[in-house]
Design a protein around this motif. Structure first.
Motif, PDB file in Angstrom:
ATOM      1  N   UNK A 156       0.836  -1.205   0.000  1.00  0.00           N
ATOM      2  CA  UNK A 156       0.000   0.000   0.000  1.00  0.00           C
ATOM      3  C   UNK A 156       0.871   1.254   0.000  1.00  0.00           C
ATOM      4  N   UNK A 157       1.945   1.228   0.769  1.00  0.00           N
ATOM      5  CA  UNK A 157       2.866   2.360   0.809  1.00  0.00           C
ATOM      6  C   UNK A 157       3.461   2.627  -0.569  1.00  0.00           C
ATOM      7  N   UNK A 158       3.858   1.565  -1.259  1.00  0.00           N
ATOM      8  CA  UNK A 158       4.421   1.713  -2.598  1.00  0.00           C
ATOM      9  C   UNK A 158       3.386   2.268  -3.570  1.00  0.00           C
ATOM     10  N   UNK A 159       2.146   1.759  -3.463  1.00  0.00           N
ATOM     11  CA  UNK A 159       1.081   2.245  -4.341  1.00  0.00           C
ATOM     12  C   UNK A 159       0.845   3.746  -4.120  1.00  0.00           C
ATOM     13  N   UNK A 160       0.779   4.170  -2.861  1.00  0.00           N
ATOM     14  CA  UNK A 160       0.567   5.586  -2.569  1.00  0.00           C
ATOM     15  C   UNK A 160       1.758   6.429  -3.008  1.00  0.00           C
ATOM     16  N   UNK A 161       2.975   5.917  -2.830  1.00  0.00           N
ATOM     17  CA  UNK A 161       4.158   6.639  -3.297  1.00  0.00           C
ATOM     18  C   UNK A 161       4.057   6.919  -4.797  1.00  0.00           C
ATOM     19  N   UNK A 267      -7.470  -0.781  -4.598  1.00  0.00           N
ATOM     20  CA  UNK A 267      -6.679  -1.209  -5.752  1.00  0.00           C
ATOM     21  C   UNK A 267      -5.435  -1.976  -5.317  1.00  0.00           C
ATOM     22  N   UNK A 268      -4.773  -1.458  -4.303  1.00  0.00           N
ATOM     23  CA  UNK A 268      -3.557  -2.094  -3.819  1.00  0.00           C
ATOM     24  C   UNK A 268      -3.838  -3.505  -3.312  1.00  0.00           C
ATOM     25  N   UNK A 269      -4.900  -3.656  -2.535  1.00  0.00           N
ATOM     26  CA  UNK A 269      -5.211  -4.977  -2.000  1.00  0.00           C
ATOM     27  C   UNK A 269      -5.708  -5.923  -3.088  1.00  0.00           C
ATOM     28  N   UNK A 270      -6.545  -5.428  -3.995  1.00  0.00           N
ATOM     29  CA  UNK A 270      -7.030  -6.276  -5.087  1.00  0.00           C
ATOM     30  C   UNK A 270      -5.855  -6.809  -5.900  1.00  0.00           C
ATOM     31  N   UNK A 274      -4.419 -10.716  -6.436  1.00  0.00           N
ATOM     32  CA  UNK A 274      -4.643 -11.129  -7.825  1.00  0.00           C
ATOM     33  C   UNK A 274      -6.132 -11.242  -8.107  1.00  0.00           C
ATOM     34  N   UNK A 275      -6.892 -10.308  -7.540  1.00  0.00           N
ATOM     35  CA  UNK A 275      -8.340 -10.265  -7.708  1.00  0.00           C
ATOM     36  C   UNK A 275      -8.704  -9.116  -8.648  1.00  0.00           C
ATOM     37  N   UNK A 276      -9.906  -9.173  -9.196  1.00  0.00           N
ATOM     38  CA  UNK A 276     -10.383  -8.083 -10.029  1.00  0.00           C
ATOM     39  C   UNK A 276     -10.818  -6.919  -9.154  1.00  0.00           C
ATOM     40  N   UNK A 277     -10.615  -5.719  -9.642  1.00  0.00           N
ATOM     41  CA  UNK A 277     -10.994  -4.531  -8.884  1.00  0.00           C
ATOM     42  C   UNK A 277     -12.501  -4.297  -8.979  1.00  0.00           C
ATOM     43  N   UNK A 278     -13.045  -3.709  -7.939  1.00  0.00           N
ATOM     44  CA  UNK A 278     -14.485  -3.437  -7.865  1.00  0.00           C
ATOM     45  C   UNK A 278     -14.669  -2.048  -7.290  1.00  0.00           C
TER      46      UNK A 278
END
Length: 455
Positions: A156-161, A267-270, A274-278
């Motif tokens: 999550x930190x990387x995604x926000x960065x 988005x980060x967790x999905x 390896x799940x589809x985003x919702x």
């Protein structure tokens, strides 16, 4: 119960990350219980792969608490679906096999979001919830569980960065979104740096990363809403504190940042699962705006509309869940999925009509059996399938497209749920106000501008 790994999921059978169960977005949904039930029922019955929920979602959302405690039979629809492997809980450790163990881990890690008032209204406790969920999960030969194969805080930190480093939004839906992105740039970076420090201090092992709950607390301290020792359970409390100040401009920026942080979290967790985003309707404009992979104009040359009579959500939830899910397990759902995939993968126009008719026949037979299993006044739902030969269009592109059609444009949909497959095609379910056939709206590709949103 079987342990599943994210590498087992393919574009055709990957579960959906079920964001409608996130307690952190309850404030975005006017009627969270109705939205949760709609999303739960139709995601499970009309898509392949089921849904995946992180362990906290089973405990921090009032709609989930009500669904499990106010059931009409021994187990709720969610519990039966979990017992059948269609709801996949994802725990923090590979060795965690029960919700009781998962709840203990949540407490040990000082995870925020469990509200006493919500449990009191639902007439239960976290421990009783864990017992009820374990009653359905443990011992089932069909149940599946997953675990956090990656360090979610670090991911999550990387995604926000990466997101906050962007000079501008990839695909702003409105000009105001772009203006707010610029206006909040400095504050975003201050929040992220402080949230990283707070997360490391709160974690007993001192691991780096970002916890979403610490973002709300950091924002509260930077805005002088509460002191260093105070904590918010959920962003709803932060937003209410800002409303009480009657500072419209700051409130708008805080709401914008809260939505950004929540969509980034989903988005980060999905992606990690390896799940589809919702995306729920209220957050779809933000989901589109920050999606770096989505192109504003992309090809969706084939569409197929299926209008079906299906049981209402009330009828399904009042019927014996094993009877309803028995229809799913009977092979009728799989027949629909197989025919849908054949139509989606078709590249020969001369075969399109025959494959479309096969989808319609399979879908109607499946819907008829569901109506027999859940008697009552049926409702009309429209499914829109879209296909493209452009293999480079990944699942986020399709979800953005259908999110626009189903969620953003209010003239088209009263309620919509995006679901589908990754890769070359997608499908979605949407209910629309009943209109005479000659007055129905023809669905188009998303325009470059969105007048419904003021742009």
């Amino acid at each position: 119960m079987r342990l599943v790994r994210t590498t087992e999921f393919t574009p055709w059978n990957r579960p959906y990350y079920f964001s409608a169960a996130d307690g952190g977005i309850e404030h975005n949904i006017a009627d969270s219980t109705a939205t949760f039930n709609n999303s739960l029922v139709y995601s499970i019955l009309f898509q392949q792969g089921g849904i995946v929920l992180p362990d906290t979602f089973f405990f921090n959302n009032e709609a989930v608490l009500r669904h499990v405690t106010q059931r009409h039979s021994k187990w709720s629809f969610l519990q039966h679906a979990m017992r059948n492997g269609l709801v996949v809980p994802s725990f923090r450790s590979e060795t965690t096999e029960t919700f009781a163990e998962g709840l203990e881990a949540i407490g040990a890690q000082n995870i925020l979001g469990l509200e006493r008032a919500q449990y009191e209204r639902a007439g239960t406790t976290p421990q009783k919830m864990a017992e009820a969920l374990d009653d359905a999960l443990v011992g089932s030969a069909h149940a599946r569980r997953a675990y956090w194969e990656r360090d979610m805080g670090a991911a999550y930190s990387t995604y926000l960065d990466d997101l906050f480093a962007l000079g501008e939004l990839p695909h702003p839906v409105t000009e105001r979104q772009a203006e707010l992105w610029t206006a909040t740039a400095g504050f975003r970076h201050r929040i992220l740096a402080a949230a990283k420090a707070a997360t490391e201090a709160a974690d007993s092992s001192g691991r780096p990363g970002v916890r979403r709950g610490e973002v709300w607390n950091v924002m509260g301290r930077l805005l002088d809403v509460h002191g260093a020792a105070d904590k918010f359970d959920k962003p709803r409390q932060l937003l209410q504190a800002m409303r009480d100040r009657r500072d419209r401009d700051t409130m708008e920026q805080v709401q914008y940042l809260v939505d950004l942080v929540n969509v980034a979290y989903h988005n980060s967790q999905a992606d990690a699962f390896n799940a589809s985003r919702h995306s729920v309707a209220a957050l779809t404009p933000i989901a589109i705006a920050i999606d770096a992979d989505a192109e504003r104009e992309f090809l969706m040359p084939s569409t197929l509309e299926l209008e079906l009579l299906v049981p209402s959500v009330c009828s399904i939830l009042e019927a014996p869940p094993d009877r309803v899910l028995g229809v799913y397990r009977s092979g009728l759902a799989e027949e629909y999925f197989v025919k849908r995939r054949r139509w989606i993968e078709n590249r020969l126009p001369e075969r399109d009509t025959g494959r479309a008719e096969a989808i319609q026949a399979a879908a109607r037979e499946y819907a008829r059996e569901l109506c027999r299993a859940a008697p009552g006044v049926p409702i009309s739902l429209t499914f829109l399938l879209g296909g493209t030969s452009a293999a480079g269009l990944i699942k986020e592109v399709g979800n953005s497209y259908l999110g626009y059609l189903g969620n953003v444009q209010p003239s088209l949909a009263a309620y919509a749920l995006v679901f589908g497959v990754g890769g070359a095609a997608v499908s979605y379910l949407v209910t629309r106000p009943r209109l005479p056939r000659q007055e129905r709206v023809v669905l188009q590709r998303p325009p470059t501008r969105y007048p419904e949103l003021g742009s």
